[in-house]
Structure formats: structure tokens, C-alpha cells
Motif scaffolding. Structure first.
Motif: not given
Length: 325
Positions: A252-270
């Protein structure tokens, strides 16, 4: 980002940091008191503010959705006015979920616009006037309890049931925007959301209890391996919901409220999801911030507020002439 632990100390025994920061908190509280004492624009239709005393998320967005749906069932045409936190557009502007993005109008207004006409406006009074001109019969002010630019007819203060008012200190010594006693003098109802009820102390207004329940969508969640991420005020609420649904949460990855979902973050999660054979899952509010091309890769768990007893809220609405038609 989780709130500092000293914010949740025993109110009668404030921690060392809370005591050290008390003078700064007193200045912050005094500034808030001066601000809310100002008189704002008085709309020609009832204005219902859904706000909080705590800093951060307490459940205002699901409350706005639930209240909008209740007003519609009573025969009214409610409009929501929001600041549009995180959006680049100033407004006043009516949000169109097909035309606008979260980067333009903010994630919460984009989500809310699917339920009832929703406006963003950095200038709340201008937003209220625009909603009036567009035919709003009731205006729901999303947040803005401490914003003096608009006069409110009904104030609903939302609180997280598990956290309550924390150590009852004003930031930075605690989790509050203003002292509880002063804030609740302007309130009509306190809505506590969640199963665990933290001590709130004696309240001068009625207490309503509610909880967030997942919508039944036909999805079978039991034993599903998931990689969950959430950028809401209290991500742990979402993760607890997944556990209650029977999900096998790999991480479970807790992000900051309204944190931008950047390409790098989404690529890492995928990549992590594929490596660990886990389905990506997120909240409705986070889902509206996903790029259109990425949304098919992520499952969403929609939740709705279930209120135990609407009668105190209905009574507050009736005082300003809002009754079933």
C-alpha cells in the motif's frame, strides 16, 4: 503525508512539541478568528458549507456527494462551489468532466461534477454568484468553513471518527485550523465519519454519525492481489476498505493529498504490479487524476457515505426553508 504523532496526544496532557509550538498556534488561531469575523456575500439562495476544523481530509467530498443526492431527492437543484485546489484555472468556471482535467480544475471538483453542477472559483463569492445566475436553488460550499467571503446559512463540520480533534491544539501545535469551541459556535451539525469514535467532548450541536461504504459494483475483491495507492487526506482509510473487501494487499503506497501522479510514479507502480502479479487499485479521487491512457490499467473502488440518521441535518436544512417538495 501522515500528521505528526504529537497532534494526537491526550488533550489533557499535550506533548513537548505541542507545548513549545503553543505561542505560534495562538497567533494562528487569532488570525483565523479575525478572518472569520468578517461579513461575506449573502446569496439569494441557501448556502450550506461542508467544512472542517481539522487540517486535511475528513470526508468532505463524500459528504458533498451524499448531501447533493439528498437535496436532489427532495426536489432541489443543488450546485457545488469549490476552490478547485490543485487546478490551474481561476474560475469562476463550471466544471465539465468531459472537457476538463484534474490539472485544470482539481480532482475533487472533477469528481463532484459527475453528480451535480459544480463550479470552481478561487474567489468563492464570485463562484456563488455564478452558480446563482446559472439557476442553483441550493449551493453547497465545498470546504470554506474558515473562508469569510461568503455568508453560510448552514454549517456542517466533518470530522474523522478515529482521529477526532486530536490534541485539540491549533496548528502547528496540533491538527486544528481554529479552536474547537470557537469553530463549533458557527456550526449547526457535526458529522463524524468512521466506525471508531474518538472522544469529541461535549458538543453544542447535534452529532451525526456516518461511514463510507463501497458501492456494490459486482466486482469480486476477495483474495485479489492488489498494489494499492491513494493520495487522499487519510490513505489508511482506503487501505482498510480494501482489507474489509478481502483484498490481499501486496503493498500500500500512501501518497500526499492531491499529489501529482507523474509518469515516473505511474511507471514505477505499473512495473511493480507486473513484477509482483498484483492489480493496481486506487480511489475515485485519484482515478480522475490518472492520464486517460493509464486508467484502464487501474481498478477503482467507489465509496459512498451512509448516514445513520439524517434527521439532525434535515432539521438544520428546514430552518432555512429546505424541506421536501
Amino acid at each position: 503525508m501522515p500528521a505528526p504523532i504529537f497532534w494526537f496526544n491526550d488533550p489533557d496532557k499535550p506533548g513537548f512539541k505541542a507545548r513549545i509550538l503553543a505561542p505560534i498556534a495562538a497567533l494562528y488561531a487569532a488570525a483565523t478568528a479575525r478572518r472569520v469575523a468578517k461579513e461575506g456575500y449573502k446569496a439569494t439562495v441557501p448556502v450550506i458549507c461542508i467544512g472542517n476544523i481539522n487540517v486535511g481530509g475528513t470526508g468532505k467530498t463524500p459528504t458533498a456527494i451524499a448531501l447533493a443526492q439528498r437535496l436532489i431527492s427532495m426536489g432541489y437543484a443543488p450546485h457545488i462551489v469549490s476552490r478547485g485546489y490543485g487546478g490551474s484555472l481561476e474560475g469562476p468556471l463550471q466544471v465539465n468532466e468531459r472537457e476538463h482535467t484534474a490539472d485544470q480544475v482539481g480532482d475533487e471538483p472533477l469528481l463532484l461534477s459527475a453528480f451535480t453542477p459544480t463550479w470552481i472559483a478561487k474567489d468563492r463569492a464570485a463562484g456563488v454568484k455564478a452558480a446563482e445566475a446559472a439557476g442553483a436553488e441550493v449551493i453547497l460550499l465545498d470546504d470554506g468553513f474558515q473562508n469569510p467571503t461568503v455568508a453560510k446559512d448552514v454549517n456542517i463540520v466533518v470530522v474523522d471518527a478515529r482521529r477526532g480533534f486530536g490534541n485539540r491544539r491549533v496548528m502547528p501545535a496540533g491538527p486544528l485550523r481554529e479552536p474547537v469551541e470557537k469553530g463549533l459556535k458557527r456550526a449547526d451539525v457535526v458529522l463524524s465519519i468512521g466506525e471508531e469514535l474518538a472522544p469529541l467532548g461535549a458538543l453544542p450541536v447535534p452529532l451525526v454519525r456516518g461511514r463510507l461504504e463501497p458501492l456494490k459494483t459486482g466486482m469480486t475483491w476477495t483474495n485479489m492481489r492488489v498494489l494499492a495507492f491513494a493520495g487522499i487526506g487519510n490513505p489508511e482509510k482506503f487501505f482498510a476498505t480494501l482489507r474489509d473487501l478481502g483484498c490481499d494487499i501486496i503493498r500500500a503506497e500512501a501518497l500526499e493529498d492531491h499529489q501529482p501522479l507523474t509518469d515516473s510514479l505511474l511507471t514505477r507502480l505499473e512495473l511493480e504490479g507486473k513484477t509482483r502479479v498484483a492489480q493496481l487499485v486506487t480511489t475515485e479521487k485519484d482515478a480522475v487524476r490518472l492520464p486517460a491512457s493509464f486508467r484502464p490499467k487501474v481498478l477503482t473502488v467507489p465509496v459512498r457515505l451512509e448516514v445513520d440518521d439524517w434527521s439532525p441535518i434535515d432539521a438544520a436544512l428546514a430552518k432555512v426553508g429546505i424541506t421536501p417538495r
